[in-house]
Design an enzyme around this catalytic site. Structure first.
Site, PDB file in Angstrom:
ATOM      1  N   GLY A  77      -2.009  -4.291  -1.867  1.00  0.00           N
ATOM      2  CA  GLY A  77      -2.231  -3.562  -0.614  1.00  0.00           C
ATOM      3  C   GLY A  77      -3.012  -2.296  -0.827  1.00  0.00           C
ATOM      4  O   GLY A  77      -3.643  -2.094  -1.867  1.00  0.00           O
ATOM      5  N   ASN A  78      -2.995  -1.437   0.190  1.00  0.00           N
ATOM      6  CA  ASN A  78      -3.678  -0.148   0.095  1.00  0.00           C
ATOM      7  C   ASN A  78      -2.863   0.912   0.822  1.00  0.00           C
ATOM      8  O   ASN A  78      -1.806   0.623   1.385  1.00  0.00           O
ATOM      9  CB  ASN A  78      -5.102  -0.255   0.665  1.00  0.00           C
ATOM     10  CG  ASN A  78      -5.117  -0.757   2.095  1.00  0.00           C
ATOM     11  OD1 ASN A  78      -4.625  -0.102   3.010  1.00  0.00           O
ATOM     12  ND2 ASN A  78      -5.686  -1.954   2.302  1.00  0.00           N
ATOM     13  N   ARG A  79      -3.360   2.144   0.830  1.00  0.00           N
ATOM     14  CA  ARG A  79      -2.593   3.283   1.332  1.00  0.00           C
ATOM     15  C   ARG A  79      -2.743   3.531   2.838  1.00  0.00           C
ATOM     16  O   ARG A  79      -2.186   4.488   3.358  1.00  0.00           O
ATOM     17  CB  ARG A  79      -3.011   4.562   0.593  1.00  0.00           C
ATOM     18  CG  ARG A  79      -2.760   4.540  -0.903  1.00  0.00           C
ATOM     19  CD  ARG A  79      -3.275   5.830  -1.540  1.00  0.00           C
ATOM     20  NE  ARG A  79      -3.171   5.820  -2.993  1.00  0.00           N
ATOM     21  CZ  ARG A  79      -2.099   6.234  -3.666  1.00  0.00           C
ATOM     22  NH1 ARG A  79      -1.047   6.682  -3.010  1.00  0.00           N
ATOM     23  NH2 ARG A  79      -2.087   6.191  -4.984  1.00  0.00           N
TER      24      ARG A  79
END
Length: 397
Positions: free
Chosen positions: A206-208
């Site tokens: 995923g990412n932030r």
């Protein structure tokens, strides 16, 4: 209080208890709020509560303080009227000019913006009479916020739920700020959040991204009159008031959801952080750590380029906007991406730890296919959203 004068009309619905939070937010932000409940609304929340939270006496009848002509003066002196919850009965009276109590008299005399926040059971909201009344109110320039979908009274679930009070407060704030209504009659699609690409039933890549910027874009578009569909990936934010939310998880789910609504949209804004790659194989069971697997190679395959696909499938006159999150050489990468994608606008911003993702503020540069560039200084994400919609509105015009 010397701030803007707001009349808060309270209808006789169970959601009246939520309006106490809206009142608190209005008063704490410096607004002078006069609460005008219907007589039956006091069956749900009593007069002492409204008086204590507003700091002003509560009036319900046209015969109280008659020398001050309250049925005329309250509406005449208001900067904004908010009706929440707006029941089917209140919407009908307002649409047809029936004035049989203090609140409906106030609605007839008000010459300021009026916001209705409906709340009722799904069958009542979807009834042809209610839909016609809503259409008539909107035709006259009133703002009728689409209700949220969710749990209603008892076991019922569906559209008709009062939007989150914090989101209603944002609607009121933006109306008082004088947001233009230049998106009335337009359907816009906004994506938000960050996709997650599953490795196994427990883990993902995923990412932030928090979704804050995409939600701000949806919120501002709704305040400017648009019908908004928000495709949200893995966010924990309350639904923006008046916005239809479609929830997704992965890039492939994002692609399917966006494409299903994009064809009928005037504008598509891809603000979500969509993963470029996903694991080539999904492990059906949790991957176990053993003494033998000191390393665990994961083969990645490229995800579809949703923005580029939207450009190739665009309908005549449709405006498509992309976002580019970069860590270095921000403008160079942004200009190259704009040329590669072929969208009308590309919003470029710098990201990094504690920068943009999850932060309440943002800055960026709006790049146009024409070669024009507009720098947006650091400010709230609503401010950047407003700047983006200014550019979009100019293209639509």
């Amino acid at each position: 209080m010397t701030g803007p004068k707001v009349v808060l009309g309270v209808g006789a619905g169970i959601a009246a208890y939520k309006v106490c939070e809206l009142l608190r937010r209005l008063t704490e932000s410096g607004h002078s709020v006069k609460v005008v409940p219907t007589a039956d609304a006091l069956r749900f929340v009593g007069e002492p509560t409204w008086a204590a939270l507003s700091g002003q006496p509560v009036q319900t009848g046209v015969w109280e303080d008659i020398a001050d002509v309250p049925h005329v003066r309250i509406g005449q002196t208001a900067d904004l009227v908010v009706v929440a919850p707006a029941t089917a009965n209140l919407l009908a009276k307002a649409a047809h000019g029936i004035a049989d109590d203090l609140l409906t008299n106030t609605l007839l005399t008000a010459r300021c913006p009026v916001v209705f926040a409906p709340a009722m059971h799904t069958e009542m909201w979807e009834h042809p009479a209610t839909r016609a009344n809503v259409a008539l109110l909107r035709e006259r320039g009133n703002i009728v916020v689409e209700p949220a979908s969710g749990r209603l009274t008892g076991r019922d679930t569906g559209p008709g739920r009062l939007p989150d009070p914090a989101e209603l407060f944002e609607v009121a704030r933006r109306v008082l700020a004088g947001d233009p209504r230049d998106l009335v009659g337009r359907h816009v699609v906004v994506s938000a959040g960050g996709t997650r690409e599953p490795i196994d039933p427990v883990r993902f890549i995923g990412n932030r991204s928090s979704g804050l910027q995409g939600y701000a874009l949806a919120r501002v578009a709704a305040a400017r009159g648009a019908k908004v569909t928000l495709v949200a990936a893995n966010t924990a934010l309350p639904d923006p008031a008046g916005v239809s939310v479609v929830r997704v998880g992965s890039a492939l789910e994002m692609r399917e959801a966006v494409q299903s609504v994009a064809a009928a949209a005037d504008v598509v804004v891809m603000a979500a952080a969509v993963a470029d790659f996903r694991p080539s194989v999904f492990q059906g069971s949790k991957i176990k750590k053993t003494d033998k697997n000191e390393t665990l190679p994961i083969e990645l395959v490229k995800n579809p380029d949703i923005l580029a696909e939207l450009v190739t499938r665009r309908t005549p006159g449709q405006v498509i906007v992309g976002f580019a999150a970069e860590t270095d050489d921000v403008l160079d990468h942004g200009r190259a991406k704009l040329a590669r994608k072929g969208c009308d606008l590309l919003v470029v911003n710098q990201v990094g730890e504690n920068l943009t993702f999850g932060a309440p503020d943002n800055a960026g540069v709006i790049l146009a296919a024409t070669g024009a560039e507009r720098e947006i200084p650091r400010g709230s994400k609503d401010q950047l959203a407003s700047a983006v919609w200014d550019e979009i509105a100019a293209l639509l015009a």
